[in-house]
Design a protein around this motif. Sequence first.
Motif, short mmCIF file in Angstrom:
data_model
loop_
_atom_site.label_atom_id
_atom_site.label_comp_id
_atom_site.label_asym_id
_atom_site.label_seq_id
_atom_site.Cartn_x
_atom_site.Cartn_y
_atom_site.Cartn_z
N VAL A 418 -23.43 7.46 29.13
CA VAL A 418 -22.75 6.82 30.25
C VAL A 418 -21.26 6.93 29.97
O VAL A 418 -20.80 6.59 28.87
CB VAL A 418 -23.15 5.34 30.42
CG1 VAL A 418 -22.29 4.68 31.50
CG2 VAL A 418 -24.61 5.21 30.78
N VAL A 419 -20.50 7.41 30.96
CA VAL A 419 -19.05 7.59 30.80
C VAL A 419 -18.33 6.83 31.91
O VAL A 419 -18.68 6.97 33.09
CB VAL A 419 -18.66 9.08 30.84
CG1 VAL A 419 -17.15 9.24 30.62
CG2 VAL A 419 -19.43 9.87 29.79
N PHE A 420 -17.33 6.05 31.53
CA PHE A 420 -16.48 5.33 32.49
C PHE A 420 -15.08 5.94 32.48
O PHE A 420 -14.61 6.42 31.45
CB PHE A 420 -16.39 3.85 32.12
CG PHE A 420 -17.64 3.07 32.39
CD1 PHE A 420 -17.88 2.53 33.65
CD2 PHE A 420 -18.59 2.88 31.39
CE1 PHE A 420 -19.04 1.81 33.90
CE2 PHE A 420 -19.74 2.16 31.63
CZ PHE A 420 -19.98 1.63 32.90
N SER A 421 -14.43 5.88 33.63
CA SER A 421 -13.10 6.48 33.78
C SER A 421 -11.99 5.50 33.42
O SER A 421 -10.81 5.78 33.67
CB SER A 421 -12.90 6.96 35.22
OG SER A 421 -12.91 5.87 36.11
N ASN A 422 -12.35 4.35 32.86
CA ASN A 422 -11.37 3.34 32.51
C ASN A 422 -12.01 2.36 31.53
O ASN A 422 -13.21 2.10 31.62
CB ASN A 422 -10.89 2.60 33.77
CG ASN A 422 -9.98 1.43 33.46
OD1 ASN A 422 -10.44 0.30 33.43
ND2 ASN A 422 -8.72 1.69 33.22
N SER A 423 -11.23 1.85 30.60
CA SER A 423 -11.78 0.88 29.64
C SER A 423 -11.27 -0.53 29.88
O SER A 423 -11.90 -1.50 29.46
CB SER A 423 -11.41 1.30 28.21
OG SER A 423 -10.00 1.22 28.00
N SER A 424 -10.15 -0.68 30.56
CA SER A 424 -9.51 -1.99 30.68
C SER A 424 -10.16 -2.89 31.72
O SER A 424 -9.84 -4.08 31.79
CB SER A 424 -8.03 -1.83 31.01
OG SER A 424 -7.86 -1.19 32.26
N PHE A 425 -11.10 -2.37 32.54
CA PHE A 425 -11.70 -3.23 33.56
C PHE A 425 -12.60 -4.31 32.94
O PHE A 425 -13.00 -5.26 33.63
CB PHE A 425 -12.47 -2.38 34.59
CG PHE A 425 -13.80 -1.85 34.13
CD1 PHE A 425 -14.99 -2.42 34.56
CD2 PHE A 425 -13.86 -0.77 33.27
CE1 PHE A 425 -16.21 -1.93 34.14
CE2 PHE A 425 -15.07 -0.27 32.85
CZ PHE A 425 -16.26 -0.85 33.28
N VAL A 426 -12.90 -4.18 31.64
CA VAL A 426 -13.61 -5.25 30.94
C VAL A 426 -12.78 -5.79 29.78
O VAL A 426 -13.31 -6.25 28.78
CB VAL A 426 -14.99 -4.77 30.42
CG1 VAL A 426 -15.98 -4.64 31.55
CG2 VAL A 426 -14.86 -3.48 29.64
N SER A 427 -11.47 -5.74 29.91
CA SER A 427 -10.60 -6.34 28.90
C SER A 427 -10.57 -7.85 29.11
O SER A 427 -11.07 -8.38 30.10
CB SER A 427 -9.19 -5.77 28.99
OG SER A 427 -8.58 -6.15 30.22
N ASN A 428 -9.98 -8.54 28.16
CA ASN A 428 -9.89 -10.01 28.26
C ASN A 428 -9.11 -10.47 29.48
O ASN A 428 -9.22 -11.63 29.90
CB ASN A 428 -9.25 -10.58 27.00
CG ASN A 428 -10.08 -10.31 25.76
OD1 ASN A 428 -11.29 -10.13 25.84
ND2 ASN A 428 -9.43 -10.26 24.60
N ASN A 429 -8.32 -9.57 30.05
CA ASN A 429 -7.56 -9.88 31.27
C ASN A 429 -8.46 -10.24 32.43
O ASN A 429 -8.07 -10.97 33.34
CB ASN A 429 -6.70 -8.68 31.67
CG ASN A 429 -5.25 -8.87 31.29
OD1 ASN A 429 -4.74 -9.98 31.33
ND2 ASN A 429 -4.59 -7.79 30.90
#
Length: 502
Positions: A418-429
């Motif tokens: 599974v590949v996502f085009s972004n990692s920050s959408f599940v950041s602590n933010n």
Amino acid sequence: MKGKLFNVLVGCNIVLYLTSLALWISIDDEVFLNSVVSLITCSLTLILVIIKRNRFSAYYKSAQFQKLSSSLLTCFLVFYILGLINYLFFKNPLQVDLSQKKFNSLRQQTVKVLDSLEGKIEVDVFAKKSDHANISALFKLYSVHKSDISVRYIDIDTRPDLVAESKITQVPTIIVTKGDRTARFTRVRELELTNALYRVGSAKESILCVDSSHSKFSWYSDDNIHHSALKRLLDKEGYRIEDYKLVSSDPLGICDALVLWGVEVDLEQREIEAIKKYRKSGGALLVAINPQFNGDSIPNFRKYLKEVGIKVHNLLAISPKSNVQGSKGTVPIAEDFDLRHPIFEGFTGYAFFPLATVLEFDKTKIDKGRTLIRSTPLSWGESNFLELDKKKFDKSKDIPGPLNFALAHEFDDSSRIVVFSNSSFVSNNFTKYGVHFSIVVNSISWLTRNNQLISFDRTTIKDEPIFISAPQLGIIFFFSVIIIPVILIILSIIIYRRRGRL
């Protein structure tokens, strides 16, 4: 005077019977107290019968007593049938939750876990006696779906020996046991109990090897850009997170899934060979790659992904018509999800991907890959990272929408990716956007073949189910099922006797 005293004793005897019933219903665990009250009640009845034995003997032989006995026997048979029906429903319970957000029933994820469990589960609840009723209410929800969960409530004040034996240091503590496997937790919620049941019931523990040598993002830091919230959620879901470094050449055989999240430092050839070997053995790979604004720093890793059939373009996804307000199109909202894929079973809603790149299948190598998440058609992959305020689609350099934000595929060798085009959408933010985290956890569940954990109802809702304690239920039962029928029976006897005298 003697007659009045006898009537008073009869009244007291009736009150004692009602009190005894109330005690057995409301505080059934106080066996000694209830037994003493019941013994006194029966003894008083016996004394009254002996005192008026001549009068009772004559009444027993009367026609009125025969009719009364027949009526009481009929009532007994009716109550027996009703009790049998009630017992059958108790052993085969059904539940209907009429609340709008289903606060008073278990979530679908929990039901899946319960359906997957086989064999008896034993639970020890170490808590103060005053807390037993509320905890019991939670277990009653579970018994609707799995009746062979045996729960033992231990009062920490009266059984310090068991508290010391089980090494209880915090109250309440719940210990779940199945065979030789145990799990314990202290926060009495559905999430913790379900995960404990899954841990003791699953064949083995799922291990996620998170590579930390190729990313600046940490799964242990609480800073906004990092991913400690995701790690905590995975811990609660029953996964074991192992900090792994590909550069160390440690064997990957123990990993149920290898996680390369937010890759920014390129992989060496020997690391890529290790991944190839791991995948050939049926391993699973979870990848998230962000746009590289200062030039491509991971050409080797992009080349490897292209070799397996996934192209990762170094572009920035722009969606001028569907984006988070104030982002100027750089935080596109995705509304197209593959609802037929197990990862998105039961999904409703949308997600957004801040500063996402663009993914694509190489159709010559993967012709049946699944596009999990896609942008709207009115979007494009921007190649020029400068002057984004003046962004405009360039047909010669940019990629037109809809854009792929997440891809999944199972290869012929049973390995999965599974590949996502972004990692920050599940950041602590973004911890308040629970659906983002559910997408990742569901992806991991699919990769590790833990399909019973795939669910989109993980997000904790502050509203708690309304629980009625056991004593309260007892009082409700006592007044609705005992008091009113007894009063009606007494009235019927009085009316019957009066009619017999006329």
